[in-house]
Scaffold this motif. Structure first.
Motif, PDB file in Angstrom:
ATOM      1  N   UNK A 885     -48.775   1.911  30.892  1.00  0.00           N
ATOM      2  CA  UNK A 885     -49.366   0.641  31.324  1.00  0.00           C
ATOM      3  C   UNK A 885     -50.198   0.101  30.162  1.00  0.00           C
ATOM      4  N   UNK A 886     -49.991  -1.195  29.841  1.00  0.00           N
ATOM      5  CA  UNK A 886     -50.736  -1.826  28.747  1.00  0.00           C
ATOM      6  C   UNK A 886     -51.680  -2.855  29.331  1.00  0.00           C
ATOM      7  N   UNK A 887     -52.937  -2.840  28.870  1.00  0.00           N
ATOM      8  CA  UNK A 887     -53.955  -3.783  29.316  1.00  0.00           C
ATOM      9  C   UNK A 887     -54.348  -4.643  28.124  1.00  0.00           C
ATOM     10  N   UNK A 888     -54.109  -5.985  28.238  1.00  0.00           N
ATOM     11  CA  UNK A 888     -54.303  -6.887  27.117  1.00  0.00           C
ATOM     12  C   UNK A 888     -55.782  -7.062  26.789  1.00  0.00           C
ATOM     13  N   UNK A 889     -56.020  -7.398  25.518  1.00  0.00           N
ATOM     14  CA  UNK A 889     -57.366  -7.764  25.082  1.00  0.00           C
ATOM     15  C   UNK A 889     -58.307  -6.581  24.998  1.00  0.00           C
ATOM     16  N   UNK A 890     -59.541  -6.854  25.272  1.00  0.00           N
ATOM     17  CA  UNK A 890     -60.594  -5.841  25.077  1.00  0.00           C
ATOM     18  C   UNK A 890     -61.021  -5.191  26.382  1.00  0.00           C
ATOM     19  N   UNK A 891     -60.181  -5.205  27.418  1.00  0.00           N
ATOM     20  CA  UNK A 891     -60.535  -4.569  28.696  1.00  0.00           C
ATOM     21  C   UNK A 891     -60.834  -3.089  28.489  1.00  0.00           C
ATOM     22  N   UNK A 892     -61.772  -2.536  29.309  1.00  0.00           N
ATOM     23  CA  UNK A 892     -62.145  -1.116  29.182  1.00  0.00           C
ATOM     24  C   UNK A 892     -61.899  -0.365  30.478  1.00  0.00           C
ATOM     25  N   UNK A 893     -61.121  -0.942  31.383  1.00  0.00           N
ATOM     26  CA  UNK A 893     -60.750  -0.231  32.596  1.00  0.00           C
ATOM     27  C   UNK A 893     -59.437  -0.810  33.106  1.00  0.00           C
ATOM     28  N   UNK A 894     -58.765  -0.048  33.985  1.00  0.00           N
ATOM     29  CA  UNK A 894     -57.504  -0.504  34.548  1.00  0.00           C
ATOM     30  C   UNK A 894     -57.101   0.356  35.716  1.00  0.00           C
ATOM     31  N   UNK A 895     -56.235  -0.174  36.570  1.00  0.00           N
ATOM     32  CA  UNK A 895     -55.768   0.509  37.771  1.00  0.00           C
ATOM     33  C   UNK A 895     -54.374   1.082  37.529  1.00  0.00           C
ATOM     34  N   UNK A 896     -54.153   2.323  38.065  1.00  0.00           N
ATOM     35  CA  UNK A 896     -52.831   2.958  37.999  1.00  0.00           C
ATOM     36  C   UNK A 896     -52.247   2.977  39.401  1.00  0.00           C
ATOM     37  N   UNK A 897     -51.312   2.066  39.724  1.00  0.00           N
ATOM     38  CA  UNK A 897     -50.731   2.060  41.076  1.00  0.00           C
ATOM     39  C   UNK A 897     -49.482   2.941  41.125  1.00  0.00           C
ATOM     40  N   UNK A 898     -48.932   3.112  42.355  1.00  0.00           N
ATOM     41  CA  UNK A 898     -47.652   3.781  42.529  1.00  0.00           C
ATOM     42  C   UNK A 898     -47.684   5.272  42.281  1.00  0.00           C
ATOM     43  N   UNK A 899     -48.845   5.935  42.425  1.00  0.00           N
ATOM     44  CA  UNK A 899     -48.913   7.381  42.235  1.00  0.00           C
ATOM     45  C   UNK A 899     -48.354   8.092  43.462  1.00  0.00           C
ATOM     46  N   UNK A 900     -47.925   9.323  43.251  1.00  0.00           N
ATOM     47  CA  UNK A 900     -47.411  10.116  44.363  1.00  0.00           C
ATOM     48  C   UNK A 900     -48.566  10.932  44.969  1.00  0.00           C
ATOM     49  N   UNK A 906     -51.847  13.757  34.576  1.00  0.00           N
ATOM     50  CA  UNK A 906     -52.611  13.767  33.329  1.00  0.00           C
ATOM     51  C   UNK A 906     -52.410  12.423  32.648  1.00  0.00           C
ATOM     52  N   UNK A 907     -53.421  11.983  31.837  1.00  0.00           N
ATOM     53  CA  UNK A 907     -53.294  10.710  31.129  1.00  0.00           C
ATOM     54  C   UNK A 907     -54.097  10.746  29.847  1.00  0.00           C
ATOM     55  N   UNK A 908     -53.753   9.800  28.944  1.00  0.00           N
ATOM     56  CA  UNK A 908     -54.578   9.525  27.778  1.00  0.00           C
ATOM     57  C   UNK A 908     -54.505   8.039  27.477  1.00  0.00           C
ATOM     58  N   UNK A 909     -55.406   7.551  26.612  1.00  0.00           N
ATOM     59  CA  UNK A 909     -55.543   6.125  26.318  1.00  0.00           C
ATOM     60  C   UNK A 909     -55.461   5.939  24.809  1.00  0.00           C
ATOM     61  N   UNK A 910     -54.804   4.840  24.382  1.00  0.00           N
ATOM     62  CA  UNK A 910     -54.676   4.515  22.963  1.00  0.00           C
ATOM     63  C   UNK A 910     -54.948   3.029  22.767  1.00  0.00           C
ATOM     64  N   UNK A 911     -55.513   2.695  21.608  1.00  0.00           N
ATOM     65  CA  UNK A 911     -55.732   1.295  21.257  1.00  0.00           C
ATOM     66  C   UNK A 911     -54.485   0.791  20.515  1.00  0.00           C
ATOM     67  N   UNK A 912     -54.153  -0.532  20.696  1.00  0.00           N
ATOM     68  CA  UNK A 912     -52.938  -1.120  20.131  1.00  0.00           C
ATOM     69  C   UNK A 912     -53.321  -2.348  19.315  1.00  0.00           C
ATOM     70  N   UNK A 913     -52.757  -2.441  18.068  1.00  0.00           N
ATOM     71  CA  UNK A 913     -52.877  -3.673  17.283  1.00  0.00           C
ATOM     72  C   UNK A 913     -51.481  -4.177  16.927  1.00  0.00           C
ATOM     73  N   UNK A 914     -51.390  -5.185  16.058  1.00  0.00           N
ATOM     74  CA  UNK A 914     -50.093  -5.765  15.704  1.00  0.00           C
ATOM     75  C   UNK A 914     -49.184  -4.803  14.980  1.00  0.00           C
ATOM     76  N   UNK A 915     -49.739  -3.726  14.416  1.00  0.00           N
ATOM     77  CA  UNK A 915     -48.931  -2.754  13.685  1.00  0.00           C
ATOM     78  C   UNK A 915     -48.389  -1.669  14.605  1.00  0.00           C
ATOM     79  N   UNK A 916     -49.171  -1.326  15.627  1.00  0.00           N
ATOM     80  CA  UNK A 916     -48.729  -0.279  16.538  1.00  0.00           C
ATOM     81  C   UNK A 916     -49.897   0.374  17.249  1.00  0.00           C
ATOM     82  N   UNK A 917     -49.710   1.625  17.683  1.00  0.00           N
ATOM     83  CA  UNK A 917     -50.710   2.349  18.456  1.00  0.00           C
ATOM     84  C   UNK A 917     -51.547   3.242  17.558  1.00  0.00           C
ATOM     85  N   UNK A 918     -52.820   3.452  18.013  1.00  0.00           N
ATOM     86  CA  UNK A 918     -53.691   4.409  17.356  1.00  0.00           C
ATOM     87  C   UNK A 918     -53.529   5.792  17.965  1.00  0.00           C
TER      88      UNK A 918
END
Length: 1192
Positions: A885-900, A906-918
């Motif tokens: 799931x990608x959250x645009x802009x500078x948001x610092x939270x998000x919802x994960x729907x459709x879980x069983x 398990x999860x992790x978070x990465x920052x994205x720019x025009x070149x790719x992911x960190x």
């Protein structure tokens, strides 16, 4: 300076090539111009101009004319040889020679025979410069001999046999043309079955009875004498056979499997294959190892003849014809060899040389076999001719060097092989003449503008003069590419313009002198009809006027005339013509037609037409409204660097005033064919001052608009090319983005050709870091749209500007645009990631933003990777694919729907720019709580009994937690499908089978089955089943895969209506039996017996085996399809399963048969056992239906 000669013309140099005396009159040999003044003092060897054909077949009924014409200076004398010896025409009173020529006239019409003058003739034309000879002319009289008398026996053959009717015509000269006709001179029809061969025979692939006739006649037509000879009629009789035996094809002609054919180059190759067979064969043609030439191949005679025209050596090879019918196929191979009589490659050409010059005569021919070349001089073989030191023979070439006047002679080249010969005369004429210009001095040429101008300079001289042209008094030599010098001296100006007007001088030079001549050229404006006559519909008795306004060159006087239907106007005073108009008064129907205005000058001619339609008068004719006609006569004036004045003449407004004019322009240099909007002016204006851009080749057109619509555009104006200037604007859409971490890609939208304002368009690209003190860095680039700056820091802001320039100067200073150098992957992962589980299918994720400097690019957003590691019950340990799931802009939270539910994530978070992911943040694990389960996977109901049913099931496929119990709800369904009270039952979670007791017998139940977790009940599964009806355990029908499906069947034997019906049937049978016994006791006979006794009645029908009824007494109802089991099969048995209505099933039955007299003797009795069938008879347990079929 000499003009450049056309590329397609051969350039000639004086002193080394034949002298061209008058190049515009070149045919097969170079000739001296037939100018009277020149011919007075120029000599020329003889040249044969006309002669009879080599093979000269004459009509013996007419005088013989043998042609021989020649020219030369002085005029040549003529002599003849016959069969190789001198032919003394003075000694033969029947032979005369035409005055001034060598043509012979042999008078055989008064006396003499044509055969006397058969032979080989040759003409010689001689003067002091040499002698030319003709071909050998073979004279033969035509012959048309009669057929020899012969007795032809009738031909008798059977149907289907092949037949060949021979023709064998007499040998004539030239050969006869053969065709077959009957006594009525009607051509005999031909087809794929019947056809005429190349030898004249008539071939039948197979004969039919309709081929019988007594008048098959072959005719031979001799065209030269216009006579037709006839063969004796042939009689053919075809006897019809009962059946003709079919056979595969065989060839009638040619014979065998292979043959050979020779043909001469250039002739028509004709190959023939005719086959017999039954059915008629079809012929196909192929060329082995090649294909048939597409444009030269033709099929004749129903594809039995293959013709190839203009054959050459390449057409040699093996050709195969294939004859095919349904019984087989055969083929014949024809090996074709193409020979060739001699033909020219280079024929010798006349030479005109000046003393001391060199030259050559070339005689090259080809053929198959290769022809032999021999030379003659003045008609004598060169080997025995007087020696000439200036010539040298080298095979097919005679080389002349340092010729003198005595070298003049006529040479003959003879190329011959076994198939024919070629003979060519070519003279060598040695002359010394200074240049002469034959075109009249001060000739005035007048030409219409934009048309070709041809200025003549006919010249003569030996050696060949060189030609130069000059224009004007200053004597400037013409050498520009716009002029073309033809080999005959003519100067061509392909497109004459106004500035082409002037005096032109033609100068001819050779080593003996020089001559010149002046001519004058005037360029005139073209004549145009600027106001054309228009289509008119007028009423009878009214007046019509056609306008024809002409614009012309002021120095030319035009004549305007009117035509009607391309003829003169009627001589009628109703037609009047003034300067610009034709007026017709009192119009009648005869005046309808096409009227044409023709404007003539001495240089050009134009015309325009209009149609006049005459109609009956109407009380109030309505005006015709239409869009305007296009404007005409566009002119450009006041031509300045950045403006021009456009003037035009409006077209007819067609009864609706013109409201405005639309002016468009075309840039023919940059965007030819594309028109752009320039301006709009009022409908009352006919001029407009137009602003122009630099360095544009303008053309303008004008469109008129009225309330009806828009006219067609006018014709384009003349072109106007504006001067170049510096650009007015700079490129747009300037951007700076990096494609790599260490570069800056500067892009822009370039100027188009119209915006460039001049040649040499370039761009000055400048850049510097936004936050630094660096100076601007600049480069000049060509007309492109991108420039890449290398070696930049990663993701640094830059100021950018792009300025246009051309050969004239720079555009205004451009605006600055901010861009960034290339991005790189982010360096830091988001921190402080934590998860809040909202419910069993939804979770909320929070994280801290990364520092902006660590992003190293434009922040696109944050991306969460999450995946299901394993279920809490540890039943499923498979690794599941990660979701994103990608959250645009500078948001610092998000919802994960459709879980069983009840799952381990398990999860992790990465920052994205025009070149790719960190880099990814550390994995965070979370659990989802239990949820309600899915429905049980299956439900089966088995072992039904009188008061119980057994249920089996599979647990839910998605328990979504730990199962706690099952709930079973059920209710009965009565015969009207109404539902009874709903009962429920709790079942432990570890059970998969349950016996439900204390149910009603023969009752349908509907079941609802749930599973439970701690979160509650899940969705249910439903099923229906029926308990049995008695203790015998008879089961309801089993439906599909062991499931107890819903069954609507009820045992029919327990239904009251069925019991009543059976009683009624039994009562009816009893009554019928009683009636039968009463009739018998009274002595009456059964009707069938009466019919059997009356043998004379032909209507008696036997018993029909298919339904057991008597033919005469069968009722129509007996033939209708009965219900299940009601028809008696052909083996006279009634099976239990085939008859639900049989009384045997209910403990009663009827067993009966007929006596010999046809009376019924069976008794109504109790149920009996069936007896086995013997032979073709069988025991029968009759049903009520059988009983009814047994009575009338």
């Amino acid at each position: 300076m000499q003009l450049k000669i056309m590329p397609k013309k051969k350039r000639l140099s004086a002193g080394r090539v034949p002298l061209i005396l008058f190049l515009c009159q070149m045919i097969s040999a170079l000739e001296v111009p037939l100018d009277p003044k020149l011919l007075e003092d120029l000599v020329q060897p003889p040249t044969i101009t006309q002669q009879s054909p080599k093979d000269y077949i004459i009509d013996p009924r007419e005088n013989i004319v043998v042609q021989c014409e020649a020219k030369g200076k002085p005029p040549p004398s003529f002599s003849w040889t016959r069969n190789g010896t001198h032919f003394d025409i003075d000694k033969d009173p029947l032979v005369t020679m035409k005055t001034g020529s060598g043509t012979l006239i042999i008078n055989i019409m008064s006396e003499g025979k044509a055969e006397t003058y058969e032979g080989i003739y040759q003409c010689t034309a001689r003067n002091e410069r040499g002698a030319a000879i003709s071909n050998n002319i073979v004279i033969r009289p035509s012959r048309s001999p009669l057929w020899t008398k012969e007795k032809l026996e009738p031909m008798i053959l059977q149907n289907g046999q092949p037949l060949v009717l021979p023709c064998r015509p007499p040998i004539g000269l030239p050969p006869a043309i053969i065709f077959w006709m009957d006594n009525s001179f009607q051509r005999l029809p031909q087809s794929e079955r019947v056809s005429q061969g190349l030898n004249g025979d008539l071939y039948f692939s197979n004969v039919l009875p309709e081929d019988t006739r007594e008048d098959y006649i072959c005719y031979a037509r001799f065209n030269h004498t216009q006579t037709i000879q006839q063969k004796q009629p042939i009689s053919v009789k075809v006897i019809s056979a009962k059946s003709s035996r079919e056979r595969p094809p065989t060839f009638l002609t040619p014979e065998g499997n292979a043959s050979r054919k020779e043909e001469l180059r250039g002739n028509v190759l004709s190959l023939e294959c005719i086959a017999e067979g039954l059915p008629t064969p079809i012929i196909y043609w192929i060329k082995e190892d090649g294909i048939l030439p597409v444009n030269r191949t033709f099929y004749r005679n129903f594809k039995k003849t293959l013709q190839i025209t203009h054959v050459s050596e390449a057409d040699s090879g093996n050709y195969q014809c294939i004859a095919k019918n349904p019984l087989g196929a055969i083929h014949h191979t024809i090996s074709v060899t193409v020979k060739a009589a001699p033909y020219w490659i280079v024929a010798p050409q006349n030479l005109v040389l000046s003393p001391g010059e060199d030259g050559s005569l070339i005689c090259r021919a080809n053929g198959n076999p290769k022809p032999r070349i021999s030379w003659l001089t003045n008609g004598v073989p060169i080997e025995i001719a007087p020696d000439d030191p200036s010539r040298k023979i080298d095979g097919d070439t005679i080389i002349f060097s340092n010729v003198q006047e005595r070298s003049s002679a006529v040479y003959q080249c003879n190329a011959s092989n076994e198939y024919g010969y070629l003979l060519a005369n070519a003279f060598v004429n040695v002359l010394a003449e200074p240049p002469r210009i034959l075109t009249s001095a001060n000739t005035l040429y007048q030409v219409i503008a934009n048309r070709p101008a041809l200025l003549d300079c006919a010249f003569f001289g030996s050696p060949l003069p060189t030609i130069e042209w000059f224009k004007g008094a200053k004597g400037r030599a013409l050498h520009e590419d716009i002029y073309i010098l033809h080999e005959n001296g003519t100067l061509e100006i392909p497109v004459a313009q106004k500035d082409s007007t002037g005096t032109y001088t033609c100068v001819a030079r050779n080593k003996l002198g020089m001559a010149k001549n002046e001519v004058h050229l005037e360029i005139k404006d073209p004549t145009r009809i600027i106001k054309q006559p228009e289509y008119a519909i007028v009423q009878r008795g009214s007046t019509v006027s056609f306008e024809c306004k002409v614009k012309h060159d002021h120095t030319l006087i035009p004549t305007v005339m009117w035509l009607k239907d391309n003829g003169e106007l009627p001589s009628d005073e109703r037609f009047t013509v003034d300067k610009d108009h034709l007026v017709v008064t009192d119009v009648d129907d005869r005046d309808g037609g096409t009227y044409t205005c023709v404007a003539n000058t001495t240089l050009d001619k134009v015309s325009a037409s209009a149609v006049l339609s005459v109609v009956a008068p109407t009380p109030t004719p309505a005006p015709i409204y239409d869009v305007p006609n296009p404007p005409i006569d566009l002119e450009l004036t006041n031509q300045l660097d950045k403006s021009v004045q456009l003037t035009w003449t409006p077209g007819d407004d067609n009864n609706s005033p013109i409201t405005k004019f639309i002016i468009e322009y075309e840039d023919t240099m940059h965007e030819a064919g594309l028109w752009h909007h320039q301006a709009e002016v009022s409908g009352t204006q006919t001029t407009a001052q137009l602003k122009l851009s630099p360095y544009v080749n303008y053309s303008f057109r004008v469109t008129a608009v009225n309330n009806i619509g828009q006219s067609l555009p006018s014709e384009a104006s003349e072109q106007y090319f504006t001067k170049a200037a510096e650009p007015d604007k700079n490129p747009t859409e300037v951007e700076g983005l990096g494609s790599e971490p260490d570069n800056l890609v500067i892009t822009w939208k370039p100027l188009n050709g119209f915006e460039s304002n001049g040649p040499g368009l370039q761009y000055k690209v400048s850049w510097r870091q936004k936050d630094g003190d660096d100076e601007w860095t600049s480069v000049l680039v060509a007309n492109v749209s991108k420039y890449i700056v290398s070696g930049t820091p990663t993701f640094v802001p830059y100021l950018i500007k792009v300025q246009a320039l051309n050969d004239v100067g720079f555009a205004p200073e451009p605006a600055e645009v901010m861009g960034h150098s290339g991005e790189d992957l982010p360096m830091v992962a988001p921190g402080n990631v934590h998860v809040n589980v909202v419910n069993s299918t939804l979770a909320e994720v929070h994280w801290d933003p990364v520092p902006l400097k660590s992003i190293r690019g434009h922040l696109q957003g944050y991306r969460i990777y999450y995946w299901k590691a394993q279920s809490s019950s540890r039943r499923d340990k498979r690794h599941i694919e990660k979701k994103i799931l990608t959250f645009q802009g500078s948001k610092t939270h998000g919802m994960l729907p459709g879980l069983e539910p009840f799952s381990h994530y398990a999860l992790n978070v990465r920052v994205v720019n025009g070149k790719g992911e960190g880099p990814a943040s550390p994995d965070r694990v979370f659990h989802t709580p239990e949820g309600v389960p899915s429905a049980p996977s299956s439900l089966k109901i088995i072992n039904p009994s009188l008061d119980s049913l057994t249920l089996e099931w599979d647990p839910p496929s998605h328990p979504n937690g730990i199962l706690t119990e099952y709930t079973l709800k059920y209710q009965p369904i009565n015969s009207t499908h109404e539902l009874g009270p709903l009962l429920d039952l709790k079942i432990p979670a570890n059970k998969t089978r349950w016996i439900l007791k204390n149910l009603n017998f023969s009752t349908r139940y509907k079941f609802y089955f749930y599973a439970h977790t701690s979160a509650g009940p899940g969705s249910h599964i439903t099923e229906e089943a029926i308990t049995t009806m008695d203790a015998a355990g008879i089961l309801p029908p089993d439906v599909g895969a062991g499931k107890a499906m819903a069954s609507r069947q009820v045992d029919i034997a327990t239904q009251g209506w069925f019991i009543g019906l059976m009683c009624a049937v039994a009562l009816l049978i009893l009554i019928l039996l009683i009636v039968c016994f009463i009739r018998r006791n009274k002595g009456g006979k059964y009707p069938v017996k009466e019919k059997e006794d009356a043998h004379a009645d032909p209507e008696i029908q036997p018993m029909k085996e298919d339904d057991g009824t008597f033919g005469e007494y069968s009722d129509a109802e007996d033939h209708k399809p009965l219900k299940k089991g009601s028809r008696t099969p052909s083996d006279r048995t009634v099976k239990k399963e085939d008859s639900d209505d049989s009384l045997v099933d209910y403990g009663e039955g009827v067993n009966g048969q007929f006596n010999e007299d046809g009376s019924f003797i069976g008794q109504y009795s109790g149920k009996k056992e069936k007896e086995p069938a013997e032979g073709n008879e069988s025991s029968e347990a009759p049903s009520p239906v059988n009983a009814m079929n047994s009575f009338v």
